[in-house]
Design a protein around this motif. Sequence first.
Motif, PDB file in Angstrom:
ATOM      1  N   ALA A 167       0.868  -1.153  -0.144  1.00 27.61           N
ATOM      2  CA  ALA A 167       0.042  -0.004   0.004  1.00 27.61           C
ATOM      3  C   ALA A 167       0.723   1.084  -0.022  1.00 27.61           C
ATOM      4  N   LEU A 168       2.068   1.117   0.268  1.00 30.26           N
ATOM      5  CA  LEU A 168       3.121   2.517   0.434  1.00 30.26           C
ATOM      6  C   LEU A 168       4.069   2.360  -0.519  1.00 30.26           C
ATOM      7  N   GLY A 169       4.359   1.308  -1.490  1.00 29.06           N
ATOM      8  CA  GLY A 169       5.518   1.535  -2.390  1.00 29.06           C
ATOM      9  C   GLY A 169       5.947   0.279  -2.855  1.00 29.06           C
ATOM     10  N   GLY A 170       7.129  -0.019  -3.406  1.00 28.35           N
ATOM     11  CA  GLY A 170       7.520  -1.004  -4.295  1.00 28.35           C
ATOM     12  C   GLY A 170       8.319  -2.004  -3.102  1.00 28.35           C
ATOM     13  N   LYS A 171       9.066  -3.142  -3.690  1.00 26.44           N
ATOM     14  CA  LYS A 171       9.753  -3.900  -2.811  1.00 26.44           C
ATOM     15  C   LYS A 171      11.203  -3.649  -3.003  1.00 26.44           C
ATOM     16  N   MET A 172      11.857  -4.248  -2.088  1.00 27.03           N
ATOM     17  CA  MET A 172      13.376  -4.175  -2.024  1.00 27.03           C
ATOM     18  C   MET A 172      14.068  -5.296  -1.174  1.00 27.03           C
ATOM     19  N   ASP A 173      14.971  -5.677  -1.872  1.00 26.14           N
ATOM     20  CA  ASP A 173      15.711  -7.078  -1.489  1.00 26.14           C
ATOM     21  C   ASP A 173      16.601  -6.555  -0.387  1.00 26.14           C
ATOM     22  N   THR A 174      16.706  -7.384   0.756  1.00 25.55           N
ATOM     23  CA  THR A 174      17.705  -7.144   1.890  1.00 25.55           C
ATOM     24  C   THR A 174      18.582  -8.214   1.632  1.00 25.55           C
ATOM     25  N   ILE A 175      19.785  -7.651   1.722  1.00 25.49           N
ATOM     26  CA  ILE A 175      21.019  -8.831   1.298  1.00 25.49           C
ATOM     27  C   ILE A 175      22.212  -8.543   2.407  1.00 25.49           C
ATOM     28  N   PRO A 176      22.474  -9.819   2.875  1.00 24.36           N
ATOM     29  CA  PRO A 176      23.650  -9.727   3.778  1.00 24.36           C
ATOM     30  C   PRO A 176      24.931  -8.924   3.293  1.00 24.36           C
ATOM     31  N   GLY A 177      25.564  -8.252   4.188  1.00 22.59           N
ATOM     32  CA  GLY A 177      26.545  -7.272   3.849  1.00 22.59           C
ATOM     33  C   GLY A 177      26.588  -6.278   2.986  1.00 22.59           C
ATOM     34  N   ARG A 178      25.124  -5.825   2.775  1.00 16.21           N
ATOM     35  CA  ARG A 178      24.643  -4.841   1.942  1.00 16.21           C
ATOM     36  C   ARG A 178      23.936  -4.004   2.459  1.00 16.21           C
ATOM     37  N   ILE A 179      23.641  -2.661   2.290  1.00 14.70           N
ATOM     38  CA  ILE A 179      22.589  -1.877   2.546  1.00 14.70           C
ATOM     39  C   ILE A 179      21.969  -1.351   1.347  1.00 14.70           C
ATOM     40  N   ASN A 180      20.599  -1.648   1.226  1.00 11.76           N
ATOM     41  CA  ASN A 180      19.764  -1.029  -0.031  1.00 11.76           C
ATOM     42  C   ASN A 180      18.894   0.036   0.622  1.00 11.76           C
ATOM     43  N   GLY A 181      18.474   0.945  -0.073  1.00 12.81           N
ATOM     44  CA  GLY A 181      17.780   2.139   0.224  1.00 12.81           C
ATOM     45  C   GLY A 181      16.294   1.944  -0.430  1.00 12.81           C
ATOM     46  N   LEU A 182      15.350   2.306   0.437  1.00 13.21           N
ATOM     47  CA  LEU A 182      13.900   2.099  -0.145  1.00 13.21           C
ATOM     48  C   LEU A 182      13.157   3.555   0.443  1.00 13.21           C
ATOM     49  N   THR A 183      12.459   4.220  -0.486  1.00 13.36           N
ATOM     50  CA  THR A 183      11.806   5.531  -0.008  1.00 13.36           C
ATOM     51  C   THR A 183      10.144   5.329   0.032  1.00 13.36           C
TER      52      THR A 183
END
Length: 352
Positions: A167-183
Amino acid sequence: MTARALLPALPAAMLLGGCAQLPSLQSVLHPAGPDAALITGMLWMLCAGSLALFVGVMALLALSLRRGRPVDARWWIAGGGIALPVAVLSALLLYSTWRSAQLSPQGSQDALHISVTARMWWWEVRYRDPASGRDILLANELHIPVGRRVYLGLGSADVIHSFWVPALGGKMDTIPGRINGLTLQADRPGVYRGQCAEYCGQQHAKMAMHVVAESQQDFDAWLARQAAPAAPIAPVAPNAPVAPDAASASAGNALLERGRAAFFAQRCNACHAIRGVTSPSDDAGDATLGPDLTHVGSRLYLAAGVLPNHSGAMAGWIAGVQAVKPGARMPSFERLDGATLSALAAYLEHLK
């Protein structure tokens, strides 16, 4: 009576209390934010394109049957296999490219920063206290102000997960050893359910996240409460008058003290931190194998969205972890006697 003897009655008690919980939505068809609205529009356009392809191919089929004679296969290949798909898919590609460029940039500038770490099978949430600069830890629940951009720094402590609140936005993977950003951004108040969208093991389906969108004033007040250490057990004056209310308060405090002692006796503090209780300072505790419990009584749900958090659910979860969520990295404490279980649950429920 032991906790094991209470287990058969626990599911009914959990369900009865769920009626008081706030409704939540997990639907891409009910967008509550600008990015979600764009994604929903693209969904409908893709459905329309798929329908156009289907109708076009069926029209060619009907045309061939009406003529009463076979149609040259080259016409089928040229029309239904090349011309129609190329036209429709090209239009959809241009449309989706144009609309995707309008999604919010995944940047943290002028946004509220929240860190989310995915674990098997729950979400660790970390805010920064604007007053002290210390971290504020909680689990499986995000609070965000309405109308303000929120930047999530997404990581993983074990395997690949995926953060998704439709209801608020798209999806984003969370990966060990890495930081992904989602707004994210919520345009109206409400409770919105999210879900891990990448298979991550036995309890993948029971790894939910609830996002509470509220006014800026309510959010600031909530964050200030979360920044405080655990609520202490109010002492009762030894010479207090023995009135019904005083006697009730004294009995309640004795129950909470017994629950607090049980928390340490059962070594719950080996995996769970309670700020101001498990550590001498107000900083986040070092016990991070399980969720921080400093204000667990104020959360909407337990066990990453599995149980509504109401009276009785806490005891049911403690006693029957492996019955409610098999494979969870917490043992069931059905060996506890009923009085100790009730005291421990009461102590945790009072941590608002």
